[in-house]
Design an enzyme around this catalytic site. Sequence first.
Site, short mmCIF file in Angstrom:
data_model
loop_
_atom_site.label_atom_id
_atom_site.label_comp_id
_atom_site.label_asym_id
_atom_site.label_seq_id
_atom_site.Cartn_x
_atom_site.Cartn_y
_atom_site.Cartn_z
CE1 TYR A 144 -3.27 2.84 1.17
CE2 TYR A 144 -1.69 3.58 3.10
CZ TYR A 144 -2.41 3.73 2.17
OH TYR A 144 -3.01 4.73 2.60
CE LYS A 148 -1.97 7.27 -0.61
NZ LYS A 148 -3.54 7.35 -1.20
N1 LIG Z 1 -7.68 5.75 6.11
C1 LIG Z 1 -7.30 6.24 6.37
O1 LIG Z 1 -6.34 6.74 7.41
C2 LIG Z 1 -6.30 6.84 5.55
C3 LIG Z 1 -6.49 6.89 4.23
N2 LIG Z 1 -5.62 7.76 3.07
C4 LIG Z 1 -5.84 8.13 1.60
O2 LIG Z 1 -7.35 8.78 1.78
C5 LIG Z 1 -7.78 7.69 0.74
C6 LIG Z 1 -9.55 7.33 1.20
O3 LIG Z 1 -10.00 6.70 1.77
P1 LIG Z 1 -10.74 6.30 2.85
O4 LIG Z 1 -11.26 6.51 2.83
O5 LIG Z 1 -10.42 5.58 4.15
O6 LIG Z 1 -10.74 4.61 2.05
P2 LIG Z 1 -11.80 3.89 1.62
O7 LIG Z 1 -11.90 2.29 0.98
O8 LIG Z 1 -13.51 4.41 2.41
O9 LIG Z 1 -12.68 4.72 -0.08
C7 LIG Z 1 -12.02 4.25 -1.14
C8 LIG Z 1 -12.72 4.64 -2.36
O10 LIG Z 1 -12.32 4.18 -3.41
C9 LIG Z 1 -12.53 3.33 -3.78
N3 LIG Z 1 -12.84 2.35 -5.12
C10 LIG Z 1 -11.11 2.09 -4.97
N4 LIG Z 1 -10.55 0.84 -5.81
C11 LIG Z 1 -11.31 2.11 -7.13
C12 LIG Z 1 -10.92 1.65 -8.28
N5 LIG Z 1 -10.16 0.90 -9.33
N6 LIG Z 1 -11.87 2.81 -9.59
C13 LIG Z 1 -12.62 3.03 -8.68
N7 LIG Z 1 -12.78 3.46 -7.34
C14 LIG Z 1 -11.94 2.67 -7.01
C15 LIG Z 1 -13.24 1.96 -3.52
O11 LIG Z 1 -14.38 1.85 -3.80
C16 LIG Z 1 -13.84 3.82 -2.01
O12 LIG Z 1 -15.37 4.25 -2.25
C17 LIG Z 1 -7.30 6.39 0.10
O13 LIG Z 1 -6.25 6.96 -1.55
C18 LIG Z 1 -6.46 6.05 1.21
O14 LIG Z 1 -5.08 6.15 0.91
C19 LIG Z 1 -4.34 8.29 3.59
C20 LIG Z 1 -4.11 8.62 4.78
C21 LIG Z 1 -5.07 7.64 6.18
C1 LIG Z 2 -3.43 -2.34 17.03
C2 LIG Z 2 -4.87 -2.20 16.37
C3 LIG Z 2 -5.48 -3.49 16.61
C4 LIG Z 2 -5.18 -1.23 16.47
C5 LIG Z 2 -6.35 -1.80 15.75
C6 LIG Z 2 -6.14 0.01 15.30
C7 LIG Z 2 -5.88 0.01 13.53
C8 LIG Z 2 -6.78 -0.91 13.10
C9 LIG Z 2 -5.76 1.80 12.82
C10 LIG Z 2 -4.35 1.99 13.66
C11 LIG Z 2 -3.75 2.95 13.43
C12 LIG Z 2 -4.39 3.31 11.56
C13 LIG Z 2 -3.70 3.49 10.30
C14 LIG Z 2 -4.20 2.80 9.63
C15 LIG Z 2 -5.08 1.85 8.87
C16 LIG Z 2 -6.15 1.42 10.70
C17 LIG Z 2 -4.85 1.79 11.84
C18 LIG Z 2 -4.15 0.77 11.34
C19 LIG Z 2 -3.85 3.66 8.34
C20 LIG Z 2 -3.07 2.34 7.51
C21 LIG Z 2 -4.86 3.61 7.04
C22 LIG Z 2 -4.29 4.08 5.67
C23 LIG Z 2 -3.15 4.71 5.89
O1 LIG Z 2 -2.74 5.72 4.42
C24 LIG Z 2 -2.02 5.25 7.10
C25 LIG Z 2 -2.80 4.78 8.10
C26 LIG Z 2 -1.59 4.58 9.48
C27 LIG Z 2 -2.77 4.61 10.80
#
Ligand SMILES: NC(=O)C1=CN([C@@H]2O[C@H](COP(=O)(O)OP(=O)(O)OC[C@H]3O[C@@H](n4cnc5c(N)ncnc54)[C@H](O)[C@@H]3O)[C@@H](O)[C@H]2O)C=CC1
Ligand SMILES: CC(C)=CCC[C@@H](C)[C@H]1CC[C@H]2C3=C(CC[C@]12C)[C@@]1(C)CCC(=O)C[C@@H]1CC3
Length: 345
Positions: A144, A148
């Site tokens: 991942y 990215k």
């Molecule tokens: N959730 C987190 O803690 C973090 C997320 N990000 C980034 O933020 C963005 C959004 O993440 P979330 O909302 O958490 O994920 P999510 O999984 O809820 O949303 C991603 C969306 O992208 C769509 N998708 C995936 N593959 C696709 C494709 N081939 N064509 C069209 N649509 C597609 C999925 O159907 C989904 O609706 C991602 O780029 C992720 O890398 C960055 C840092 C932290």
């Molecule tokens: C130890 C344990 C079972 C924790 C549960 C929480 C985790 C699922 C989250 C804690 C930090 C989170 C995190 C992400 C996903 C969910 C966690 C691992 C990311 C990897 C999502 C995508 C990113 O780009 C970075 C995020 C960092 C923190």
Amino acid sequence: MTTRVRPSSKRCAVIGGSGFLGRHLVEKLADKGYTVSVFDIRQSYELPGVTFYLGDLCDKQALLPALRDVSLVFHCASPAPGADDRALFERVNISGTRTVIQACHEAGVQKLVLTSSASVVFEGTDIKNGKEDLPYAKKPIDFYTLTKIQQEKLVLEACDKENGFLTVAIRPHGIFGPRDPQLVPILVDTARRGKMKFIIGNGSNLVDFTYVENVVHGHVLAAERLRPESPICGQAYHITNDEPVFFWDFMSQILVGLGYNAPRYHLPYWLVYGIALLLWVLTVLLRPLVSWKPTFTPMRVALAGTHHYYSCARAKQDMGYQPVVSLKDAIMLTVESYPHLRQGA
Ligand SMILES: NC(=O)C1=CN([C@@H]2O[C@H](COP(=O)(O)OP(=O)(O)OC[C@H]3O[C@@H](n4cnc5c(N)ncnc54)[C@H](O)[C@@H]3O)[C@@H](O)[C@H]2O)C=CC1
Ligand SMILES: CC(C)=CCC[C@@H](C)[C@H]1CC[C@H]2C3=C(CC[C@]12C)[C@@]1(C)CCC(=O)C[C@@H]1CC3
């Protein structure tokens, strides 16, 4: 003679708009009077003023209709970080992002805002108040993160002021809030299976968890400030809550808020990391025979046991960013939004 309609600055597209962050972003944009096209492989809701286009972002012909007459594109689609599928990450995050850029050029899009991740600089060891000038991870912790990094490079290198195509990357970290399918659900599932009793390490590691509305605010500011004379063109920005928190305190507040016990017993970090690594190697070797996914992957253990928090000073300076929801309020709003995950529900 063909006349090209100048795209309206209040028309935008959100690729990945059916996802957790994407949907919050779409709701904010619709609130602010934007006409929004959502492009995603699935449709998860309906909203007045929002048109859905279903398709895979790797397919330019499917993508183009969603970008018609649009001046601004947000790209926040990605396979879920836990997917453990190198080919999928490479296809969607790398070649798919190339396709997004080409489609933007063909459709006459002027601005592209990418959702990157602060993890692009994380190698599994401590980062304290990390700034954007930290080098990309040489040994990313998973596929991942590896993809990215490539995705962010592609988007930033595509910034071309002379030809009127401006790009910027937002790097959030640990996004949480209502409807998040990852952090709270995984935490509660782990607690329900009785595996949330242990603190990995001494519990003093500081981490950024960022409320989804603050992440949305960072994206909207970046889009609105993205002009040829702006310093943000072709740059990456950390967007955080600006309140680093002890990882295990944050987890405990969510767990206790939902009626579960906070973890209490400490385990040495390197012991847990070693076990997680061994289990991961075993699952890879035995994959054709056993389809078992360990809860504590090396990636999760590294995220749970190290310092990793980032400075958002650059976003404050260049785009006037300030978090709009405090961590305390964000935790309360999040806990309230998951009544179905409460203990005993
Ligand atoms: N959730 C987190 O803690 C973090 C997320 N990000 C980034 O933020 C963005 C959004 O993440 P979330 O909302 O958490 O994920 P999510 O999984 O809820 O949303 C991603 C969306 O992208 C769509 N998708 C995936 N593959 C696709 C494709 N081939 N064509 C069209 N649509 C597609 C999925 O159907 C989904 O609706 C991602 O780029 C992720 O890398 C960055 C840092 C932290
Ligand atoms: C130890 C344990 C079972 C924790 C549960 C929480 C985790 C699922 C989250 C804690 C930090 C989170 C995190 C992400 C996903 C969910 C966690 C691992 C990311 C990897 C999502 C995508 C990113 O780009 C970075 C995020 C960092 C923190």
